[in-house]
Design an enzyme around this catalytic site. Structure first.
Site, PDB file in Angstrom:
ATOM      1  N   ASN A   1      -0.133 -25.035   1.230  1.00 21.36           N
ATOM      2  CA  ASN A   1       0.024 -25.310  -0.202  1.00 21.36           C
ATOM      3  C   ASN A   1      -1.290 -25.003  -0.914  1.00 21.36           C
ATOM      4  O   ASN A   1      -2.246 -24.569  -0.293  1.00 21.36           O
ATOM      5  CB  ASN A   1       0.476 -26.760  -0.426  1.00 21.36           C
TER       6      ASN A   1
ATOM      7  N   ASP B   1       5.133 -31.433   4.623  1.00 19.61           N
ATOM      8  CA  ASP B   1       6.207 -32.361   5.005  1.00 19.61           C
ATOM      9  C   ASP B   1       7.058 -31.773   6.123  1.00 19.61           C
ATOM     10  O   ASP B   1       7.719 -32.497   6.851  1.00 19.61           O
ATOM     11  CB  ASP B   1       7.075 -32.683   3.786  1.00 19.61           C
TER      12      ASP B   1
ATOM     13  N   LYS C   1       3.800 -11.551  16.444  1.00 19.02           N
ATOM     14  CA  LYS C   1       4.162 -11.359  15.040  1.00 19.02           C
ATOM     15  C   LYS C   1       5.657 -11.071  14.902  1.00 19.02           C
ATOM     16  O   LYS C   1       6.184 -10.187  15.605  1.00 19.02           O
ATOM     17  CB  LYS C   1       3.338 -10.194  14.476  1.00 19.02           C
TER      18      LYS C   1
ATOM     19  N   PHE D   1      -1.739 -40.686  -3.205  1.00 24.26           N
ATOM     20  CA  PHE D   1      -1.494 -39.841  -4.368  1.00 24.26           C
ATOM     21  C   PHE D   1      -0.017 -39.453  -4.361  1.00 24.26           C
ATOM     22  O   PHE D   1       0.597 -39.382  -3.292  1.00 24.26           O
ATOM     23  CB  PHE D   1      -2.338 -38.561  -4.301  1.00 24.26           C
TER      24      PHE D   1
ATOM     25  N   LYS E   1       7.071 -44.242  -3.556  1.00 21.44           N
ATOM     26  CA  LYS E   1       6.133 -43.868  -2.473  1.00 21.44           C
ATOM     27  C   LYS E   1       5.154 -45.000  -2.198  1.00 21.44           C
ATOM     28  O   LYS E   1       4.828 -45.283  -1.045  1.00 21.44           O
ATOM     29  CB  LYS E   1       5.374 -42.581  -2.839  1.00 21.44           C
TER      30      LYS E   1
ATOM     31  N   LYS F   1       5.363 -46.609   1.599  1.00 26.50           N
ATOM     32  CA  LYS F   1       4.215 -46.356   2.478  1.00 26.50           C
ATOM     33  C   LYS F   1       3.285 -47.571   2.547  1.00 26.50           C
ATOM     34  O   LYS F   1       2.215 -47.504   3.149  1.00 26.50           O
ATOM     35  CB  LYS F   1       3.447 -45.117   1.987  1.00 26.50           C
TER      36      LYS F   1
HETATM   37  O1  PMT Z   1      -6.950 -30.519  -3.552  1.00 31.95           O
HETATM   38  P1  PMT Z   1      -6.886 -30.233  -5.045  1.00 31.95           P
HETATM   39  O2  PMT Z   1      -6.701 -28.767  -5.344  1.00 31.95           O
HETATM   40  O3  PMT Z   1      -8.031 -30.842  -5.792  1.00 31.95           O
HETATM   41  O4  PMT Z   1      -5.557 -30.933  -5.594  1.00 31.95           O
HETATM   42  C1  PMT Z   1      -5.444 -32.324  -5.573  1.00 31.95           C
HETATM   43  C2  PMT Z   1      -4.040 -32.777  -5.127  1.00 31.95           C
HETATM   44  C3  PMT Z   1      -3.019 -32.301  -6.134  1.00 31.95           C
HETATM   45  C4  PMT Z   1      -3.717 -32.230  -3.734  1.00 31.95           C
HETATM   46  C5  PMT Z   1      -4.104 -34.351  -5.064  1.00 31.95           C
HETATM   47  O5  PMT Z   1      -4.418 -34.845  -6.331  1.00 31.95           O
HETATM   48  C6  PMT Z   1      -2.768 -34.937  -4.612  1.00 31.95           C
HETATM   49  O6  PMT Z   1      -1.877 -35.192  -5.402  1.00 31.95           O
HETATM   50  N1  PMT Z   1      -2.613 -35.174  -3.274  1.00 31.95           N
HETATM   51  C7  PMT Z   1      -1.368 -35.617  -2.649  1.00 31.95           C
HETATM   52  C8  PMT Z   1      -0.403 -34.452  -2.582  1.00 31.95           C
HETATM   53  C9  PMT Z   1       0.895 -34.835  -1.871  1.00 31.95           C
HETATM   54  O7  PMT Z   1       1.125 -34.364  -0.804  1.00 31.95           O
HETATM   55  O8  PMT Z   1       1.596 -35.723  -2.485  1.00 31.95           O
HETATM   56  P2  PMT Z   1       3.015 -36.321  -1.900  1.00 31.95           P
HETATM   57  O9  PMT Z   1       3.645 -36.912  -3.099  1.00 31.95           O
HETATM   58  O10 PMT Z   1       3.762 -35.243  -1.187  1.00 31.95           O
HETATM   59  O11 PMT Z   1       2.576 -37.401  -0.845  1.00 31.95           O
HETATM   60  C10 PMT Z   1       2.467 -38.791  -1.152  1.00 31.95           C
HETATM   61  C11 PMT Z   1       1.329 -39.423  -0.352  1.00 31.95           C
HETATM   62  O12 PMT Z   1       1.639 -39.410   1.033  1.00 31.95           O
HETATM   63  C12 PMT Z   1       0.011 -38.717  -0.506  1.00 31.95           C
HETATM   64  O13 PMT Z   1      -0.999 -39.697  -0.532  1.00 31.95           O
HETATM   65  C13 PMT Z   1      -0.101 -37.861   0.758  1.00 31.95           C
HETATM   66  O14 PMT Z   1      -1.460 -37.662   1.161  1.00 31.95           O
HETATM   67  C14 PMT Z   1       0.627 -38.739   1.762  1.00 31.95           C
HETATM   68  N2  PMT Z   1       1.283 -38.008   2.844  1.00 31.95           N
HETATM   69  C15 PMT Z   1       2.313 -37.167   2.591  1.00 31.95           C
HETATM   70  C16 PMT Z   1       2.962 -36.547   3.652  1.00 31.95           C
HETATM   71  C17 PMT Z   1       2.530 -36.775   4.979  1.00 31.95           C
HETATM   72  N3  PMT Z   1       3.106 -36.183   6.023  1.00 31.95           N
HETATM   73  N4  PMT Z   1       1.505 -37.618   5.188  1.00 31.95           N
HETATM   74  C18 PMT Z   1       0.874 -38.227   4.167  1.00 31.95           C
HETATM   75  O15 PMT Z   1      -0.086 -38.983   4.373  1.00 31.95           O
END
Ligand code: PMT
Length: 405
Positions: A210, A282, A292, A328, A342, A346
């Site tokens: 991503n 995810d 390849k 986040f 979330k 979590k």
């Molecule tokens: O890195 P930058 O370019 O500065 O951009 C910042 C950002 C947009 C990446 C950051 O601000 C942000 O939003 N990070 C979380 C992105 C994300 O994956 O969000 P989510 O809504 O999919 O996940 C929710 C939370 O679960 C997040 O805290 C994530 O870290 C966590 N997660 C998600 C999936 C997973 N398998 N494990 C996790 O820990």
């Protein structure tokens, strides 16, 4: 990290490194500070009053009998005005005067009149730096409360040799100034942060990932470190760097590696708080092709399987009630509902929502626009669009405010 509204008094003494001080002043101004300059007569042989007044946008103070403000004396009024006094470069001569309490010019009387935090940045020839008298004077300054001495760097010196005594770069002096002006609200605390993207290989050539750059997470790491915390970052592949070398970086590539690193690190260490800022994949390909995948003129499908949720796994082993966790949520629709879900699923204490519908928010850019939600409260704290450094500051302020209640 910003210096908005801060008053910085820059003292310059007569060393060749004085030529770098206009750049330092420019950096302070760019960070939002108001800057005034006091210089010795010898400093003005290396850098002109016109340059210093132009970059600082303020009159220079170099004459102890300067009487531009007739009701008061300049060294007293500047001492009252300044939040911090930074002396760079500090020569062996001026360090000796500071240590002996001598005030015989504008700079040294200013030092005697000032009671706030002081940052002394020595720069001189290596032999002078190692002179026992200079070293004894440095120890005297270090023993004075509120006086921080930045150690000189090693490198090419003006005298033509390479050695210790070189003034640290303006960027490093800026960081040290910011640290001294930052309240140590996370002193003695340990913080774990996940950062950046993860990369899931499809074959040796292609991958799923991503747009995360790690900028938001590293800004948080810098802010926590500046507030006195010891910080460990588990980071996917990014090009951004932490400002401090004592921020521990554990590099990983895949979601599974990030999961294992985070869980192991959390089990082995005591953390006061965890910030989950990584954009973790995810889903990952169920199998990775060893060679390849060849192009054919028909559709192909990738079989994807879910990765492990790091935030949810850490949420389960969180030490209640003293350990906090902040996640986040990166959303494109039904933002608030999804973010609150979330936080709940979590077991997080805070969730920071950033929406890709807001211009300048989320991935890649240097800015973000976020709303911070706290467990048990429906209303979030909505922030303006601001730099990621400012967002990091606001997030840490929010955590400190709520954890101290
Ligand atoms: O890195 P930058 O370019 O500065 O951009 C910042 C950002 C947009 C990446 C950051 O601000 C942000 O939003 N990070 C979380 C992105 C994300 O994956 O969000 P989510 O809504 O999919 O996940 C929710 C939370 O679960 C997040 O805290 C994530 O870290 C966590 N997660 C998600 C999936 C997973 N398998 N494990 C996790 O820990």
């Amino acid at each position: 990290m910003c210096l908005n509204g801060k008053h910085i008094l820059v003292g310059i003494s007569g060393g060749i490194a004085a030529y770098k001080i206009p750049d330092l002043i420019r950096r302070y101004k760019k960070s939002g500070a108001d800057v005034r300059v006091v210089a010795t007569a010898n400093a003005l042989r290396f850098v002109t009053p016109l340059t210093l007044e132009t970059v600082s946008c303020n009159p220079l103070y170099s004459d102890v009998f300067d009487n531009r403000e007739p009701r008061t004396t300049a060294h007293v009024s500047l001492a009252q005005w300044a939040d911090i006094f930074v002396v760079a470069p500090a020569t062996a001569n001026v360090i000796g005067k500071f240590a002996a309490g001598i005030g015989d010019d504008a700079l040294t009387t200013q030092m005697l009149a000032f009671g706030g935090p002081r940052l002394i940045v020595p720069a001189m020839n290596e032999a002078m730096w190692h002179n026992p008298i200079v070293q004894a004077n440095i120890r005297t300054l270090q023993d004075i409360g509120g006086m921080e001495v930045m150690m000189p760097a090693t490198g090419e010196l003006a005298c033509g040799v390479s050695g210790e005594g070189r003034m640290p770069e303006p960027e490093d002096i800026l960081t040290a100034t910011q640290d001294l002006l930052t309240p140590q609200s996370l002193e003695y605390q340990s913080i774990l942060i996940t950062a950046g993207p993860t990369v899931e290989n499809i074959d040796p050539v292609r991958f799923i990932s991503n747009h995360s750059t790690g900028k938001m997470a590293y800004a948080l790491a810098d802010e926590c470190r500046a507030r006195g915390a010891s910080v460990t970052v588990i980071s996917g592949p990014v090009s951004v760097k932490a400002k401090h070398s004592d921020i521990e970086i554990i590099g990983v590539t895949t979601a599974q590696q990030m999961y294992e690193a985070a869980l192991t690190c959390h089990a082995k260490n005591y953390f006061d708080g965890v910030i989950l800022c990584a954009a973790v994949a995810d889903y990952r390909p169920k199998t990775t092709s060893g060679s390849k995948i060849k192009r054919h003129e028909q559709n192909i499908s990738l079989d994807l399987e879910p990765t492990k949720d790091i935030a949810a796994a850490l949420g389960k082993v969180k030490r209640q009630p003293d350990e906090w966790m902040l996640g986040f949520a990166l959303e494109t629709n039904d933002e608030q509902v999804n973010a609150l879900k979330k936080m709940d699923s979590k077991n997080l204490d805070f969730i920071v929502l950033n929406s890709l519908r807001d211009e300048g928010a989320g991935f890649g850019c240097d800015t973000n626009k976020v709303t911070i939600f706290t467990r048990g409260k429906k209303e979030g704290k909505e922030l303006e669009l601001m730099s990621k450094a400012q967002v990091a500051k606001a997030i840490v302020d929010h955590i400190v405010e709520h954890k101290n209640k």
